[in-house]
Design a protein around this motif. Structure first.
Motif, PDB file in Angstrom:
ATOM      1  N   SER A   1       5.841   4.827  -0.604  1.00  0.00           N
ATOM      2  CA  SER A   1       5.800   3.903  -1.742  1.00  0.00           C
ATOM      3  C   SER A   1       4.951   2.674  -1.434  1.00  0.00           C
ATOM      4  O   SER A   1       4.948   2.165  -0.306  1.00  0.00           O
ATOM      5  CB  SER A   1       7.219   3.457  -2.112  1.00  0.00           C
ATOM      6  OG  SER A   1       8.011   4.562  -2.531  1.00  0.00           O
ATOM      7  N   ARG A   2       4.264   2.177  -2.462  1.00  0.00           N
ATOM      8  CA  ARG A   2       3.449   0.973  -2.314  1.00  0.00           C
ATOM      9  C   ARG A   2       4.204  -0.265  -2.783  1.00  0.00           C
ATOM     10  O   ARG A   2       3.678  -1.375  -2.711  1.00  0.00           O
ATOM     11  CB  ARG A   2       2.149   1.118  -3.126  1.00  0.00           C
ATOM     12  CG  ARG A   2       1.278   2.291  -2.681  1.00  0.00           C
ATOM     13  CD  ARG A   2      -0.022   2.349  -3.474  1.00  0.00           C
ATOM     14  NE  ARG A   2       0.229   2.451  -4.906  1.00  0.00           N
ATOM     15  CZ  ARG A   2       0.478   3.576  -5.551  1.00  0.00           C
ATOM     16  NH1 ARG A   2       0.540   4.723  -4.875  1.00  0.00           N
ATOM     17  NH2 ARG A   2       0.679   3.580  -6.865  1.00  0.00           N
ATOM     18  N   ASP A   3       5.431  -0.065  -3.254  1.00  0.00           N
ATOM     19  CA  ASP A   3       6.235  -1.196  -3.706  1.00  0.00           C
ATOM     20  C   ASP A   3       7.377  -1.450  -2.715  1.00  0.00           C
ATOM     21  O   ASP A   3       7.263  -1.113  -1.534  1.00  0.00           O
ATOM     22  CB  ASP A   3       6.742  -0.944  -5.135  1.00  0.00           C
ATOM     23  CG  ASP A   3       7.677   0.277  -5.230  1.00  0.00           C
ATOM     24  OD1 ASP A   3       8.004   0.866  -4.176  1.00  0.00           O
ATOM     25  OD2 ASP A   3       8.077   0.631  -6.348  1.00  0.00           O
ATOM     26  N   ARG A   4       8.496  -1.994  -3.168  1.00  0.00           N
ATOM     27  CA  ARG A   4       9.592  -2.400  -2.290  1.00  0.00           C
ATOM     28  C   ARG A   4      10.675  -1.319  -2.157  1.00  0.00           C
ATOM     29  O   ARG A   4      11.764  -1.600  -1.668  1.00  0.00           O
ATOM     30  CB  ARG A   4      10.215  -3.699  -2.805  1.00  0.00           C
ATOM     31  CG  ARG A   4       9.267  -4.881  -2.804  1.00  0.00           C
ATOM     32  CD  ARG A   4       9.892  -6.133  -3.419  1.00  0.00           C
ATOM     33  NE  ARG A   4      11.125  -6.497  -2.753  1.00  0.00           N
ATOM     34  CZ  ARG A   4      12.338  -6.441  -3.315  1.00  0.00           C
ATOM     35  NH1 ARG A   4      12.482  -5.985  -4.563  1.00  0.00           N
ATOM     36  NH2 ARG A   4      13.406  -6.825  -2.649  1.00  0.00           N
ATOM     37  N   THR A   5      10.373  -0.070  -2.549  1.00  0.00           N
ATOM     38  CA  THR A   5      11.378   0.996  -2.466  1.00  0.00           C
ATOM     39  C   THR A   5      11.967   1.107  -1.067  1.00  0.00           C
ATOM     40  O   THR A   5      13.195   1.115  -0.879  1.00  0.00           O
ATOM     41  CB  THR A   5      10.766   2.344  -2.881  1.00  0.00           C
ATOM     42  OG1 THR A   5      10.321   2.274  -4.235  1.00  0.00           O
ATOM     43  CG2 THR A   5      11.787   3.468  -2.745  1.00  0.00           C
TER      44      THR A   5
END
Length: 248
Positions: free
Chosen positions: A50-54
């Motif tokens: 993931s490129r987010d905060r997952t």
């Protein structure tokens, strides 16, 4: 309301890619639900690059509760890669695949558990698929194709809510790294003589995040992997001197 049918132990794994808006809600929902149906349990978040905060959120949840574990892919490996990692990380007697996008209700696990241990796989079947029309049409067309080509009999092959006996998954050589993984998984289980039951489950609207299943690259990869699996299973049956379609 009657008490749910209990099982000894279960691993729930959640393939997740850019699901920062869903992962905490889904994990906490399972933390509330699983004590109702299992004596022992673990929840495995598979963060697929993931490129987010997952991944960050999942790691915080794991630090707060020992029932939560995290598997992280530093590079995105696709839905199939996430499913393979989830299966490999699972340690309990039963294994639940549940997509990490929040479109399945953890409480629907209670609809599946009454059919174990009689069945090796209890597969969810989305009653009213909460996706746009084109996605629903594509899903029906894909299911029809694999039913004809591979002889798989379930009616909602790609439903991301399936309960397995872990012993049926052990040693399985899964190769699909894209959307074809559900088809490959069910075809190989059929080859192992797995007894399968379909059960109606709810399908909820996606509250946040984006779907990738309709991406042309994803679709093209699925067709390529499907034909490779068809040829492999066909050749295996020929080598055993059996006729008919693969998957029977």
């Amino acid at each position: 309301m009657s008490s749910p049918v209990r099982i000894p132990a279960i691993s729930v794994f959640l393939p997740s890619h850019n699901e920062e808006g869903n992962v905490e809600r889904v994990v906490r929902s399972y933390l509330a639900e699983l004590p109702r149906v299992a004596d022992d349990f673990e929840i495995i978040v598979v963060d697929d690059g993931s490129r987010d905060r997952t991944g960050e959120i999942a790691e915080r949840l794991a630090a707060e509760d020992s029932h939560v574990k995290v598997v992280r892919h530093h590079v995105n490996q696709g839905y199939g890669g996430a499913v393979i990692s989830g299966i490999r990380a699972a340690t309990k007697q039963y294994v639940l695949l549940c997509d990490g996008d929040g479109q399945f209700d953890p409480a629907d696990l209670e609809r599946l558990t009454p059919f174990v241990p009689e069945y090796d796989v209890v597969a969810g079947r989305r009653v009213r698929r909460a996706d746009h029309l084109i996605r629903r049409i594509n899903g029906k067309a894909w299911t029809t194709l694999v039913r004809v080509l591979l002889g798989i009999t379930i009616s909602d092959i790609d439903c991301g809510f399936k309960l397995f006996k872990r012993e049926k998954l052990e040693g399985m050589d899964l190769r699909a790294h894209g959307a074809m993984i559900s088809t490959e998984l069910m075809a190989r289980l059929a080859g192992r003589g797995a007894k399968v039951k379909e059960v109606d489950v709810k399908h909820l609207p996606r509250l946040t995040g984006e779907q990738s299943g309709a991406n042309l690259k994803v679709v093209a990869r699925a067709f390529k992997e499907l034909m490779a699996l068809y040829r492999e299973l066909r050749d295996e049956r020929r080598a055993r001197g059996q006729g008919g379609r693969p998957g029977r």
